[in-house]
Write an enzyme that holds these catalytic residues in place. Structure first.
Site, mmCIF file in Angstrom:
data_model
loop_
_atom_site.group_PDB
_atom_site.id
_atom_site.type_symbol
_atom_site.label_atom_id
_atom_site.label_comp_id
_atom_site.label_asym_id
_atom_site.label_seq_id
_atom_site.Cartn_x
_atom_site.Cartn_y
_atom_site.Cartn_z
ATOM 1 N N HIS A 115 0.739 -1.293 -0.021
ATOM 2 C CA HIS A 115 -0.130 0.057 0.144
ATOM 3 C C HIS A 115 0.926 1.342 -0.036
ATOM 4 C CE1 HIS A 115 0.776 -0.545 4.193
ATOM 5 N NE2 HIS A 115 0.452 1.076 4.419
HETATM 6 C C1 UD1 Z 1 -2.073 5.533 5.841
HETATM 7 C C2 UD1 Z 1 -0.814 6.043 6.586
HETATM 8 C C3 UD1 Z 1 0.233 4.899 6.518
HETATM 9 C C4 UD1 Z 1 -0.110 3.474 6.980
HETATM 10 C C5 UD1 Z 1 -1.329 3.012 6.479
HETATM 11 C C6 UD1 Z 1 -1.967 1.993 7.030
HETATM 12 C C7 UD1 Z 1 -0.465 8.298 6.590
HETATM 13 C C8 UD1 Z 1 0.313 9.441 6.023
HETATM 14 N N1 UD1 Z 1 -0.298 7.141 5.941
HETATM 15 O O1 UD1 Z 1 -2.045 5.337 4.734
HETATM 16 O O2 UD1 Z 1 1.286 5.259 7.212
HETATM 17 O O3 UD1 Z 1 0.673 2.545 6.546
HETATM 18 O O4 UD1 Z 1 -2.290 4.218 6.783
HETATM 19 O O5 UD1 Z 1 -2.802 1.459 6.464
HETATM 20 O O6 UD1 Z 1 -0.969 8.530 7.509
HETATM 21 N N2 UD1 Z 1 -9.291 4.330 2.420
HETATM 22 C C9 UD1 Z 1 -10.603 3.760 2.307
HETATM 23 N N3 UD1 Z 1 -10.989 3.363 3.359
HETATM 24 C C10 UD1 Z 1 -10.610 3.862 4.575
HETATM 25 C C11 UD1 Z 1 -9.489 4.488 4.408
HETATM 26 C C12 UD1 Z 1 -8.772 4.709 3.424
HETATM 27 O O7 UD1 Z 1 -11.001 3.400 1.178
HETATM 28 O O8 UD1 Z 1 -11.220 3.346 5.644
HETATM 29 C C13 UD1 Z 1 -8.753 4.858 0.917
HETATM 30 C C14 UD1 Z 1 -8.821 6.251 0.428
HETATM 31 O O9 UD1 Z 1 -9.047 6.141 -1.001
HETATM 32 C C15 UD1 Z 1 -7.968 7.326 0.723
HETATM 33 C C16 UD1 Z 1 -6.920 6.084 0.683
HETATM 34 O O10 UD1 Z 1 -7.149 4.835 0.974
HETATM 35 O O11 UD1 Z 1 -7.718 8.164 -0.035
HETATM 36 C C17 UD1 Z 1 -5.636 6.295 1.499
HETATM 37 O O12 UD1 Z 1 -5.880 6.387 3.092
HETATM 38 P P1 UD1 Z 1 -4.937 7.402 4.001
HETATM 39 O O13 UD1 Z 1 -5.556 7.180 5.364
HETATM 40 O O14 UD1 Z 1 -4.834 8.783 3.425
HETATM 41 O O15 UD1 Z 1 -3.671 6.845 3.747
HETATM 42 P P2 UD1 Z 1 -3.132 5.274 3.733
HETATM 43 O O16 UD1 Z 1 -2.738 4.937 2.276
HETATM 44 O O17 UD1 Z 1 -4.466 4.473 4.372
HETATM 45 N N1 UDP Z 2 -3.497 -5.841 9.246
HETATM 46 C C1 UDP Z 2 -4.973 -6.330 9.183
HETATM 47 N N2 UDP Z 2 -5.589 -6.711 8.082
HETATM 48 C C2 UDP Z 2 -5.141 -6.732 6.740
HETATM 49 C C3 UDP Z 2 -3.754 -6.167 6.881
HETATM 50 C C4 UDP Z 2 -3.134 -5.423 8.012
HETATM 51 O O1 UDP Z 2 -5.458 -6.540 10.305
HETATM 52 O O2 UDP Z 2 -5.506 -7.195 5.762
HETATM 53 C C5 UDP Z 2 -2.886 -5.479 10.494
HETATM 54 C C6 UDP Z 2 -1.743 -6.018 10.860
HETATM 55 O O3 UDP Z 2 -1.728 -6.351 12.065
HETATM 56 C C7 UDP Z 2 -0.687 -4.843 10.417
HETATM 57 C C8 UDP Z 2 -1.703 -3.817 10.849
HETATM 58 O O4 UDP Z 2 -2.653 -4.154 10.497
HETATM 59 O O5 UDP Z 2 0.359 -4.859 11.168
HETATM 60 C C9 UDP Z 2 -1.079 -2.224 10.235
HETATM 61 O O6 UDP Z 2 -0.848 -2.673 8.860
HETATM 62 P P1 UDP Z 2 -0.891 -1.570 7.483
HETATM 63 O O7 UDP Z 2 0.129 -2.399 6.797
HETATM 64 O O8 UDP Z 2 -1.936 -1.066 7.290
HETATM 65 O O9 UDP Z 2 -0.011 -0.388 8.412
HETATM 66 P P2 UDP Z 2 1.752 0.183 8.620
HETATM 67 O O10 UDP Z 2 1.946 -0.911 9.737
HETATM 68 O O11 UDP Z 2 2.434 -0.319 7.360
HETATM 69 O O12 UDP Z 2 1.756 1.259 8.958
#
Ligand code: UD1
Ligand code: UDP
Length: 365
Positions: A204
């Site tokens: 991601h």
């Molecule tokens: C965020 C964190 C990242 C973390 C990740 C974990 C920041 C800068 N990034 O990235 O460090 O590794 O979460 O999962 O804070 N979206 C959905 N549903 C949701 C949430 C998000 O569809 O519930 C989609 C939306 O299109 C959104 C995109 O995911 O624009 C990105 O979401 P965002 O929270 O901005 O960043 P992540 O890539 O999730």
């Molecule tokens: N995780 C989960 N379901 C998934 C993928 C991840 O429960 O399908 C959990 C897992 O424990 C992971 C945590 O979510 O360590 C956070 O993961 P993510 O990769 O979203 O965030 P990051 O650690 O990269 O910030």
């Protein structure tokens, strides 16, 4: 009684906050749990509260998705109002997401003491939004709670007062160890109809899934992995459309599914022959479960998972060969694990937090 406000918002925050909330309940403090709403899908948020037994957030700011500036600003506006009304004695922030840095900025500007759980991690890669969030948060933190000794060294190099740094271990691993018996590898395998060796992939990071040229290379690299074993990918919503447009699904060995709940995900990882990931948390979890982890990134802020775990860094070019090697080698019999990743980080963190507000243990604790 002192008021401690915990700020969470995105998927990785929840397994880190759970053991801290639980352990701090033994002390004479009032706790308020804030969810910023950065993540909002059930599978990215509420399912963690249900599965990990975390109480429903007291406040949900409902900020949702957006560009970095807009998202961070929305959290700041809402938190400034909340903190001004409630005047917490202590704010606790977790990890490195936008909600983390937003809360840090607001607490610092209002002169409210705040603690950063998972302080001091550094990738030294400023193209990662998380690295900016970590640096800013740590620079402003009053209490820096670290998961590894390299983090202490980074903070020292940046001139942080050593009295503010506490080596407490890894609360994410508290959650893993507490729920380990519920990770049903056989059940998840059956549910997903998996046979033989399989590899779990989670992807991601913007560095992998945002640029179409990177995405094309990534798809080719993961397909070369799927030539060797079935690949199961609980796909984060970010980048999903781009990956699918680039033909991610066009291979018989690819199994793309929605994000899984924590217990199902950990069951899937536990039974995997290897994991390919760009996640931070997954590098840590595979280290404790002893599952070979191939991190598709040029760097990691968690080098302890390489020196004391099962992790190695790979590129899109080297990934297929490294997968071949780990599949041939099989799972490790024994491996070192990082110091203080022992399931007791929550109580250590709670002791530091309670000490900072002068709270004692509850009589019944
Ligand atoms: C965020 C964190 C990242 C973390 C990740 C974990 C920041 C800068 N990034 O990235 O460090 O590794 O979460 O999962 O804070 N979206 C959905 N549903 C949701 C949430 C998000 O569809 O519930 C989609 C939306 O299109 C959104 C995109 O995911 O624009 C990105 O979401 P965002 O929270 O901005 O960043 P992540 O890539 O999730
Ligand atoms: N995780 C989960 N379901 C998934 C993928 C991840 O429960 O399908 C959990 C897992 O424990 C992971 C945590 O979510 O360590 C956070 O993961 P993510 O990769 O979203 O965030 P990051 O650690 O990269 O910030």
């Amino acid at each position: 009684m002192s008021l401690v406000v915990h700020v969470t918002g995105a998927r990785p925050n929840f397994p880190k906050a759970a053991p801290v909330l639980e352990a701090l309940a033994d002390y004479d403090v009032e706790q308020l749990l804030v969810h910023t709403g950065q993540h909002y899908d059930d599978a990215m948020s509420d399912i963690f509260f249900r599965q990990l037994g975390i109480a429903k957030p007291d406040v949900n700011l409902g900020v949702g998705s957006g560009a970095h500036g807009a998202q961070t600003a929305k959290v700041m506006i809402a938190l400034e109002e909340l903190f001004t009304q409630r005047r917490p004695d202590l704010v606790v922030v977790y990890g490195d997401v936008n909600s983390t840095v937003a809360a840090a900025l607001v607490a610092a500007k209002l002169g409210i003491t705040f603690a950063h759980v998972e302080a001091g991690l550094r990738s030294f890669d400023l193209t990662m939004p998380e690295e900016i969030n970590r640096m800013v948060t740590d620079r402003l933190s009053d209490l820096l709670l670290t998961t590894s000794t390299d983090a202490i060294a980074h903070l020292g190099n940046e001139g942080t007062d050593p009295d503010r740094i506490h080596f407490v271990g890894n609360p994410m691993i508290d959650t893993l160890l507490k729920h380990r018996d519920r990770f049903d590898a056989a059940g998840v395998r059956e549910q997903l109809g998996l046979e033989g060796d399989y590899i779990v992939a989670t992807l991601h990071r913007p560095g992998n899934v945002d640029d179409p040229a990177d995405v094309r290379e990534l798809v080719a690299a993961v397909h070369a992995v799927a030539d060797q074993a079935q690949v199961v990918i609980p796909l984060h919503p970010r980048g999903r459309a781009r990956l699918e447009e680039a033909g991610f699904l066009d291979h018989d060995g690819m199994r793309v599914i929605d994000p899984l709940g924590y217990l199902e995900f950990m069951g899937l990882v536990r039974g995997a022959a290897a994991v390919v990931t760009d996640s931070g948390g997954v590098q840590e979890e595979t280290t404790i479960l002893g599952v070979p982890c191939l991190t598709l990134r040029p760097n990691t802020e968690r080098p302890v998972t390489i020196t004391h775990g099962t992790n190695q860094l790979v590129t899109r070019q080297t990934l297929p060969d490294r997968v071949r090697e780990v599949l041939a080698a099989g799972r490790l019999e024994t491996w070192p694990t990082p110091p203080l990743w022992d399931g007791q980080a929550g109580p250590r963190i709670a002791a530091v937090l309670a000490g900072s507000v002068g709270a004692g243990r509850r009589a019944e604790a």
